[in-house]
Motif scaffolding. Structure first.
Motif, mmCIF file in Angstrom:
data_model
loop_
_atom_site.group_PDB
_atom_site.id
_atom_site.type_symbol
_atom_site.label_atom_id
_atom_site.label_comp_id
_atom_site.label_asym_id
_atom_site.label_seq_id
_atom_site.Cartn_x
_atom_site.Cartn_y
_atom_site.Cartn_z
ATOM 1 N N SER A 55 0.834 -1.202 0.000
ATOM 2 C CA SER A 55 0.000 0.000 0.000
ATOM 3 C C SER A 55 0.868 1.250 0.000
ATOM 4 N N LEU A 56 0.314 2.303 -0.546
ATOM 5 C CA LEU A 56 0.906 3.638 -0.478
ATOM 6 C C LEU A 56 -0.224 4.642 -0.361
ATOM 7 N N ARG A 57 0.067 5.759 0.278
ATOM 8 C CA ARG A 57 -0.884 6.872 0.286
ATOM 9 C C ARG A 57 -0.218 8.088 -0.326
ATOM 10 N N LEU A 58 -0.783 8.544 -1.426
ATOM 11 C CA LEU A 58 -0.308 9.754 -2.076
ATOM 12 C C LEU A 58 -1.057 10.959 -1.529
ATOM 13 N N SER A 59 -0.347 12.067 -1.454
ATOM 14 C CA SER A 59 -0.952 13.322 -1.010
ATOM 15 C C SER A 59 -0.782 14.383 -2.077
ATOM 16 N N CYS A 60 -1.758 15.243 -2.190
ATOM 17 C CA CYS A 60 -1.714 16.379 -3.114
ATOM 18 C C CYS A 60 -2.108 17.619 -2.323
ATOM 19 N N GLU A 61 -1.114 18.431 -2.007
ATOM 20 C CA GLU A 61 -1.387 19.684 -1.297
ATOM 21 C C GLU A 61 -1.757 20.750 -2.314
ATOM 22 N N THR A 98 -18.249 14.119 -4.319
ATOM 23 C CA THR A 98 -18.507 12.923 -5.118
ATOM 24 C C THR A 98 -17.200 12.334 -5.614
ATOM 25 N N THR A 99 -17.103 11.020 -5.553
ATOM 26 C CA THR A 99 -15.882 10.343 -5.995
ATOM 27 C C THR A 99 -16.160 9.490 -7.226
ATOM 28 N N ARG A 100 -15.110 9.271 -7.993
ATOM 29 C CA ARG A 100 -15.211 8.431 -9.172
ATOM 30 C C ARG A 100 -13.881 7.721 -9.371
ATOM 31 N N TYR A 101 -13.949 6.483 -9.849
ATOM 32 C CA TYR A 101 -12.755 5.666 -10.009
ATOM 33 C C TYR A 101 -12.723 5.013 -11.379
ATOM 34 N N SER A 102 -11.500 4.803 -11.869
ATOM 35 C CA SER A 102 -11.350 4.008 -13.073
ATOM 36 C C SER A 102 -11.635 2.546 -12.722
ATOM 37 N N ARG A 132 -9.751 -0.897 -4.929
ATOM 38 C CA ARG A 132 -8.390 -0.927 -4.381
ATOM 39 C C ARG A 132 -7.935 0.448 -3.912
ATOM 40 N N PHE A 133 -8.360 1.500 -4.603
ATOM 41 C CA PHE A 133 -7.920 2.860 -4.303
ATOM 42 C C PHE A 133 -9.071 3.648 -3.696
ATOM 43 N N THR A 134 -8.723 4.591 -2.827
ATOM 44 C CA THR A 134 -9.719 5.478 -2.219
ATOM 45 C C THR A 134 -9.207 6.905 -2.258
ATOM 46 N N ILE A 135 -10.031 7.786 -2.799
ATOM 47 C CA ILE A 135 -9.683 9.210 -2.835
ATOM 48 C C ILE A 135 -10.434 9.920 -1.722
ATOM 49 N N SER A 136 -9.781 10.870 -1.092
ATOM 50 C CA SER A 136 -10.415 11.615 -0.006
ATOM 51 C C SER A 136 -9.711 12.958 0.136
ATOM 52 N N ASP A 141 -10.302 17.773 6.185
ATOM 53 C CA ASP A 141 -11.422 18.639 6.554
ATOM 54 C C ASP A 141 -11.175 20.081 6.138
ATOM 55 N N ALA A 142 -9.918 20.481 6.128
ATOM 56 C CA ALA A 142 -9.596 21.858 5.731
ATOM 57 C C ALA A 142 -9.664 22.054 4.225
ATOM 58 N N LYS A 143 -9.847 20.952 3.494
ATOM 59 C CA LYS A 143 -9.946 20.988 2.033
ATOM 60 C C LYS A 143 -8.706 21.618 1.401
ATOM 61 N N THR A 144 -7.561 21.229 1.928
ATOM 62 C CA THR A 144 -6.310 21.709 1.355
ATOM 63 C C THR A 144 -5.466 20.582 0.789
ATOM 64 N N THR A 145 -5.821 19.345 1.113
ATOM 65 C CA THR A 145 -5.043 18.194 0.682
ATOM 66 C C THR A 145 -5.991 17.095 0.214
ATOM 67 N N VAL A 146 -5.643 16.502 -0.912
ATOM 68 C CA VAL A 146 -6.397 15.368 -1.453
ATOM 69 C C VAL A 146 -5.483 14.148 -1.415
ATOM 70 N N TYR A 147 -6.026 13.074 -0.932
ATOM 71 C CA TYR A 147 -5.256 11.848 -0.767
ATOM 72 C C TYR A 147 -5.706 10.770 -1.750
ATOM 73 N N LEU A 148 -4.784 9.881 -2.068
ATOM 74 C CA LEU A 148 -5.125 8.677 -2.814
ATOM 75 C C LEU A 148 -4.507 7.507 -2.053
ATOM 76 N N GLN A 149 -5.363 6.764 -1.357
ATOM 77 C CA GLN A 149 -4.925 5.563 -0.663
ATOM 78 C C GLN A 149 -4.968 4.417 -1.645
#
Length: 122
Positions: free
Chosen positions: A17-23, A56-60, A66-70, A73-81
């Protein structure tokens, strides 16, 4: 100035597993869709997962289950687990933002990060 900065990539064994972050800065995520895209050598950039401003989320097909986007709460970072990683998930992963609804076409996305490498060994 709009900035997207990815982090969290790395080398992992198959099944790991990996968790990507997007600030994200400079835009209000309530109004934008943030998407995760990936590009493997010699292949076109493809959409993996999308999070619209209303949550709303959408996945390929390859990411579903397998993957989860979230986002935080501050809506400054988007994650991809990413769980259950496979060698075919190896690629440079980018986050991108566009005003409005999710779209699979990367050409519709105005803002891009620099990418983070994910390598899955067999």
């Amino acid at each position: 100035q709009v900035q997207l900065v990815e982090s969290g990539g790395g080398l992992v064994q198959s099944g790991g597993s990996l968790r990507l972050s997007c600030e994200v800065s400079g835009i209000i995520l309530d109004d934008y869709t943030v998407g995760w895209f990936r590009q493997a050598p010699g292949r076109a950039r493809e959409g993996v997962s999308f999070l619209s401003g209303d949550g709303t989320t959408r996945y390929s097909a390859s990411a579903k289950g397998r993957f989860t986007i979230s986002r935080n709460d501050a809506k400054t970072t988007v994650y991809l687990q990413m769980n259950g990683l496979k060698p075919e998930d190896t690629a440079l992963y980018y986050c991108a933002a566009q005003w409005g609804a999710p779209d699979d076409d990367p050409r519709r996305y105005e803002f891009w990060g620099q990418g983070t490498q994910v390598t899955v060994s067999s």
